[in-house]
Design a protein around this motif. Structure first.
Motif, short mmCIF file in Angstrom:
data_model
loop_
_atom_site.label_atom_id
_atom_site.label_comp_id
_atom_site.label_asym_id
_atom_site.label_seq_id
_atom_site.Cartn_x
_atom_site.Cartn_y
_atom_site.Cartn_z
N THR A 80 0.83 -1.21 0.00
CA THR A 80 0.00 0.00 0.00
C THR A 80 0.86 1.25 0.00
O THR A 80 1.96 1.26 0.54
CB THR A 80 -0.94 0.03 1.23
OG1 THR A 80 -1.74 1.21 1.18
CG2 THR A 80 -0.14 0.01 2.52
N ALA A 81 0.33 2.29 -0.64
CA ALA A 81 1.00 3.60 -0.62
C ALA A 81 0.40 4.50 0.44
O ALA A 81 0.85 5.62 0.63
CB ALA A 81 0.87 4.26 -2.00
N HIS A 82 -0.60 4.00 1.15
CA HIS A 82 -1.31 4.80 2.15
C HIS A 82 -0.93 4.33 3.56
O HIS A 82 -1.27 3.23 3.95
CB HIS A 82 -2.82 4.69 1.95
CG HIS A 82 -3.27 5.03 0.57
ND1 HIS A 82 -3.20 6.31 0.06
CD2 HIS A 82 -3.77 4.25 -0.42
CE1 HIS A 82 -3.65 6.30 -1.18
NE2 HIS A 82 -3.99 5.08 -1.50
N ASP A 83 -0.26 5.21 4.27
CA ASP A 83 0.19 4.85 5.62
C ASP A 83 -0.85 5.30 6.64
O ASP A 83 -0.67 6.28 7.36
CB ASP A 83 1.55 5.50 5.92
CG ASP A 83 2.11 5.04 7.26
OD1 ASP A 83 1.67 3.99 7.75
OD2 ASP A 83 2.99 5.74 7.80
N ASP A 87 -6.28 1.58 6.99
CA ASP A 87 -5.99 0.67 5.89
C ASP A 87 -5.35 -0.62 6.40
O ASP A 87 -5.71 -1.72 5.98
CB ASP A 87 -5.05 1.33 4.87
CG ASP A 87 -5.81 2.23 3.91
OD1 ASP A 87 -7.05 2.11 3.84
OD2 ASP A 87 -5.16 3.05 3.24
N ARG A 88 -4.39 -0.46 7.30
CA ARG A 88 -3.70 -1.65 7.80
C ARG A 88 -4.64 -2.53 8.61
O ARG A 88 -4.62 -3.76 8.48
CB ARG A 88 -2.49 -1.22 8.64
CG ARG A 88 -1.29 -0.83 7.78
CD ARG A 88 -0.13 -0.37 8.64
NE ARG A 88 -0.31 1.02 9.07
CZ ARG A 88 0.46 1.63 9.96
NH1 ARG A 88 1.43 0.96 10.55
NH2 ARG A 88 0.25 2.89 10.27
N TYR A 99 1.86 -6.71 5.87
CA TYR A 99 1.61 -5.42 5.22
C TYR A 99 2.95 -4.75 4.97
O TYR A 99 3.83 -4.78 5.81
CB TYR A 99 0.78 -4.54 6.16
CG TYR A 99 -0.46 -3.97 5.55
CD1 TYR A 99 -0.41 -2.79 4.82
CD2 TYR A 99 -1.68 -4.62 5.69
CE1 TYR A 99 -1.56 -2.25 4.26
CE2 TYR A 99 -2.84 -4.10 5.14
CZ TYR A 99 -2.76 -2.91 4.42
OH TYR A 99 -3.90 -2.40 3.87
N LEU A 101 4.58 -1.04 3.33
CA LEU A 101 4.30 0.31 2.84
C LEU A 101 5.24 0.68 1.70
O LEU A 101 6.45 0.48 1.78
CB LEU A 101 4.46 1.31 3.99
CG LEU A 101 4.25 2.79 3.67
CD1 LEU A 101 2.79 3.05 3.30
CD2 LEU A 101 4.67 3.66 4.86
N LYS A 102 4.66 1.23 0.63
CA LYS A 102 5.46 1.77 -0.48
C LYS A 102 5.95 3.17 -0.13
O LYS A 102 5.21 3.93 0.50
CB LYS A 102 4.62 1.86 -1.76
CG LYS A 102 4.11 0.55 -2.31
CD LYS A 102 3.27 0.84 -3.55
CE LYS A 102 2.69 -0.40 -4.17
NZ LYS A 102 1.88 -0.12 -5.37
#
Length: 223
Positions: A80-83, A87-88, A99, A101-102
């Motif tokens: 995911t690009a959303h921290d 979302d997690r 999970y 993170l990008k």
């Protein structure tokens, strides 16, 4: 060779991940969207799935949810690009195993993926010892009586697939899926060729590969 389903719509990242995973001797199938990914996951067995949360047709979270609802137990690593905590939490609640993170460091993804593959196989230890044969799945290497085995990519794939299921019959179809990628052109006797080459390299002291006609292959842990 462990078989991975990579679901990622970003072409540069997808190509980079595919190349790096193949260099690590994974068999990699590719999907650029959620519906194709669901079809692939339904018709093939994978050792792990890498799933991007942002896909062009349906969200990665919905793909994850539908996979788990179908009974799929394959370990899934979400990208995911959303921290955000939301979302997690949503991903983990829907059945994600990990999970990332990008942007991420490639070695971290590789380490997380190795752990998921081992966990999915029910074997958290990266090393497998069968008599004088020692197989290190973390480095894709093997030794016999302390001597390194010179294994080509697909010979290693045969050995890894049989060794993680040692003492059990591995159907020919399962071995084909572990050894070859989805786009490979496979000659009718290709698998038999790699099995024969591996047999020779395990002689005379290594475990024997048994052929059970109509059933598959078995790595005999009793030699």
């Amino acid at each position: 060779m462990s078989r991975i389903l990579l679901i990622e719509d970003d072409a540069p990242l997808r190509r980079a991940l595919e190349a790096s995973l193949k260099a690590l001797q994974y068999s990699v199938d590719i999907s650029e969207d959620g519906e194709t990914a669901l079809a692939l996951a339904a018709e093939s067995d994978y050792d792990a799935i890498i799933l991007d949360i942002g896909l062009p047709d349906i969200s990665g979270l919905m793909v994850l949810k539908r996979m788990r609802r179908s009974g799929l137990k394959t370990p899934i690593l979400m990208l995911t690009a959303h921290d955000t905590i939301e979302d997690r939490v949503a991903g983990l609640d829907h059945g994600a195993d990990d999970y990332l993170l990008k942007p991420f460091a490639q070695p971290e993804l590789e380490a997380r993926l190795r752990a998921l593959v081992r966990r999915g196989a029910g074997d958290p230890n990266p090393s497998i010892v069968i008599g004088p044969l020692v197989i290190d799945r973390a480095t894709s290497t093997a030794t016999l009586d302390g001597r390194p085995l010179d294994l080509r990519r697909r010979e290693w794939a045969v050995l890894e697939s049989l060794s993680i299921r040692r003492g059990k019959v591995v159907p020919r179809e399962r071995l084909l899926a572990d050894v070859f990628d989805q786009d490979d052109e496979i000659a009718p006797n290709a698998l038999e060729v790699y099995v024969a080459r591996l047999r020779k390299k395990l002689e005379p002291d290594g475990p024997k590969i048994r052929t059970l006609r109509g059933l598959g292959y078995l790595l005999d842990t009793h030699g």
